[in-house]
Design a protein around this motif. Structure first.
Motif, mmCIF file in Angstrom:
data_model
loop_
_atom_site.group_PDB
_atom_site.id
_atom_site.type_symbol
_atom_site.label_atom_id
_atom_site.label_comp_id
_atom_site.label_asym_id
_atom_site.label_seq_id
_atom_site.Cartn_x
_atom_site.Cartn_y
_atom_site.Cartn_z
ATOM 1 N N ILE A 1 0.767 -1.224 -0.017
ATOM 2 C CA ILE A 1 0.168 -0.177 0.031
ATOM 3 C C ILE A 1 0.963 1.169 -0.040
ATOM 4 N N ASN A 2 0.244 2.432 -0.534
ATOM 5 C CA ASN A 2 0.795 3.458 -0.125
ATOM 6 C C ASN A 2 0.362 4.410 1.094
ATOM 7 N N ASN A 3 -1.109 4.407 1.186
ATOM 8 C CA ASN A 3 -1.590 4.956 2.443
ATOM 9 C C ASN A 3 -2.518 4.006 2.791
ATOM 10 N N LEU A 4 -2.940 4.422 4.052
ATOM 11 C CA LEU A 4 -4.130 3.716 4.687
ATOM 12 C C LEU A 4 -5.183 4.600 5.457
ATOM 13 N N GLN A 5 -6.232 4.757 5.272
ATOM 14 C CA GLN A 5 -7.130 5.530 5.601
ATOM 15 C C GLN A 5 -8.211 4.959 6.468
ATOM 16 N N TRP A 6 -8.759 5.641 7.489
ATOM 17 C CA TRP A 6 -9.686 5.088 8.055
ATOM 18 C C TRP A 6 -10.855 5.982 7.840
ATOM 19 N N TYR A 7 -12.403 5.557 7.875
ATOM 20 C CA TYR A 7 -13.469 6.224 7.719
ATOM 21 C C TYR A 7 -14.462 5.810 8.597
ATOM 22 N N GLN B 1 -18.997 5.726 9.163
ATOM 23 C CA GLN B 1 -20.098 5.844 8.450
ATOM 24 C C GLN B 1 -21.179 5.564 9.534
ATOM 25 N N ASN B 2 -21.994 6.624 9.712
ATOM 26 C CA ASN B 2 -23.256 6.286 10.529
ATOM 27 C C ASN B 2 -24.155 5.768 9.614
ATOM 28 N N SER B 3 -25.029 4.985 10.292
ATOM 29 C CA SER B 3 -26.133 4.306 9.693
ATOM 30 C C SER B 3 -26.839 4.954 8.383
ATOM 31 N N GLY B 4 -26.585 4.632 7.281
ATOM 32 C CA GLY B 4 -27.367 4.836 6.025
ATOM 33 C C GLY B 4 -26.824 6.147 5.517
ATOM 34 N N ARG B 5 -25.474 6.579 6.359
ATOM 35 C CA ARG B 5 -24.966 7.787 5.968
ATOM 36 C C ARG B 5 -23.590 8.056 4.893
ATOM 37 N N GLY B 6 -23.189 9.101 4.685
ATOM 38 C CA GLY B 6 -21.902 8.987 3.976
ATOM 39 C C GLY B 6 -20.736 8.699 4.843
ATOM 40 N N LEU B 7 -19.543 8.675 4.154
ATOM 41 C CA LEU B 7 -18.257 8.213 4.635
ATOM 42 C C LEU B 7 -17.535 9.675 5.113
ATOM 43 N N VAL B 8 -17.275 9.588 6.399
ATOM 44 C CA VAL B 8 -16.318 10.740 7.028
ATOM 45 C C VAL B 8 -15.128 10.297 7.027
ATOM 46 N N HIS B 9 -14.269 10.835 6.556
ATOM 47 C CA HIS B 9 -12.682 10.612 6.688
ATOM 48 C C HIS B 9 -12.169 11.015 8.202
ATOM 49 N N LEU B 10 -11.398 9.841 8.516
ATOM 50 C CA LEU B 10 -11.015 10.161 10.249
ATOM 51 C C LEU B 10 -9.508 10.437 10.136
ATOM 52 N N ILE B 11 -8.820 9.639 9.298
ATOM 53 C CA ILE B 11 -7.286 9.765 9.420
ATOM 54 C C ILE B 11 -6.517 9.056 8.301
ATOM 55 N N LEU B 12 -5.510 9.625 8.005
ATOM 56 C CA LEU B 12 -4.709 8.833 6.850
ATOM 57 C C LEU B 12 -3.334 8.525 7.664
ATOM 58 N N ILE B 13 -2.788 7.553 7.347
ATOM 59 C CA ILE B 13 -1.317 7.122 7.649
ATOM 60 C C ILE B 13 -0.630 6.521 6.460
ATOM 61 N N ARG B 14 0.512 7.121 6.112
ATOM 62 C CA ARG B 14 1.248 6.594 4.913
ATOM 63 C C ARG B 14 2.266 5.404 5.429
ATOM 64 N N GLY C 1 -6.821 13.859 17.991
ATOM 65 C CA GLY C 1 -7.817 13.877 18.934
ATOM 66 C C GLY C 1 -7.777 12.541 19.830
ATOM 67 N N ARG C 2 -8.853 11.817 19.929
ATOM 68 C CA ARG C 2 -9.254 10.655 20.594
ATOM 69 C C ARG C 2 -8.635 9.480 19.990
ATOM 70 N N LEU C 3 -8.107 9.684 18.470
ATOM 71 C CA LEU C 3 -8.002 8.598 17.616
ATOM 72 C C LEU C 3 -6.361 8.248 17.704
ATOM 73 N N ARG C 4 -6.267 7.089 17.599
ATOM 74 C CA ARG C 4 -4.785 6.747 17.357
ATOM 75 C C ARG C 4 -4.863 5.592 16.551
ATOM 76 N N VAL C 5 -3.886 5.862 15.433
ATOM 77 C CA VAL C 5 -3.704 4.758 14.444
ATOM 78 C C VAL C 5 -2.340 4.293 14.235
ATOM 79 N N THR C 6 -2.061 2.773 14.158
ATOM 80 C CA THR C 6 -1.019 2.361 13.854
ATOM 81 C C THR C 6 -1.091 1.314 12.665
ATOM 82 N N LEU C 7 0.222 1.390 12.307
ATOM 83 C CA LEU C 7 0.518 0.821 10.902
ATOM 84 C C LEU C 7 1.415 -0.203 11.062
ATOM 85 N N ASP C 8 1.419 -1.444 10.927
ATOM 86 C CA ASP C 8 2.496 -2.368 10.608
ATOM 87 C C ASP C 8 2.603 -3.232 9.362
#
Lengths: 116, 112
Positions: free
Chosen positions: B29-35, B37-50, B59-66
């Motif tokens: 991969i090049n990037n990994l992103q987390w989104y 989605q509230n029920s039946g709604r659109g996709l909200v971008h949370l965070i991208l990690i290269r 904020g309250r989000l922590r993303v790790t990538l291995d």
């Protein structure tokens, strides 16, 4: 904050009819995408568009589908003859060309297409 | 095989607890992103990690990538009822403008 918008929010159509889903990407973005999500399933890529042409398309994007950028702001997805299995939520997304920014794709709220 | 599988498929926790969701993928991969989605709604971008990053906070989000294990985790700390949603990871391969390949998602329910 700029956002991707989509219209209509819900479209109901009869099988065999043509539908056009509309999107207004973020204004300074140059990459545009359509994805779809069948109820309860994962989001699937349909097509990407850059420099007024299709960059990539998936197997789902057959001859019944087409995309167009008719003017400087709109990006449309047309389904020529809808089938029952086209019922899904369709998402438009856009991303920036600027090499100094991230590759984040920003999604619109979606259009729910129901084919009867 | 599918690119992007999240686990667990569903997670219910008490408000205030931490929620951890995992994502595995199969190709480079090049990037990994987390989104979100509230029920039946659109996709909200949370965070991208290269791919050259190992950890990222927002904020309250922590993303790790291995990348050696081809996996990522999303940690939401001090969960709130408003965090109830489905969470998806999405990967792109190499090129700018590359399509995203989404995982199957984790349905998170925060119990007040």
């Amino acid at each position: 904050e700029p956002e991707v918008t989509q219209t209509p929010s819900h479209q109901v159509t009869q099988m065999g009819q043509e539908v056009i889903l509309r999107c207004v990407p973020i204004s300074n973005h140059l990459y545009f995408y359509w994805y779809r999500q069948i109820l309860g399933q994962k989001v699937e890529f349909l097509v990407s568009f850059y420099n007024n042409e299709i960059s990539e398309k998936s197997e789902i994007f057959d001859d019944q589908f087409s995309v167009e950028r008719p003017d400087g702001s709109n990006f449309t997805l047309k389904i020529r003859s809808t089938k029952l299995e086209d019922s899904a939520m369709y998402f438009c997304a856009s991303s920036s060309y600027d090499r100094s920014t991230t590759d984040t794709q920003y999604f619109g709220p979606g259009t729910r297409l129901t084919v009867l | 095989s599918q690119q992007g599988e999240e686990d667990p498929q569903a997670l219910s926790i008490q408000e205030g607890e931490n929620a951890t969701m995992n994502c595995s993928y199969k190709t480079s991969i090049n990037n990994l992103q987390w989104y979100r989605q509230n029920s039946g709604r659109g996709l909200v971008h949370l965070i991208l990690i290269r791919s050259n990053e190992r950890e990222k906070h927002s904020g309250r989000l922590r993303v790790t990538l291995d990348t050696s294990k081809k996996s990522s985790s999303l940690l939401i700390t001090a969960s709130r009822a408003a965090d109830t949603a489905s969470y998806f990871c999405a990967t792109d391969a190499q090129l700018k403008g590359e399509k995203l390949t989404f995982g199957t998602g984790t349905r998170l329910t925060i119990i007040p």
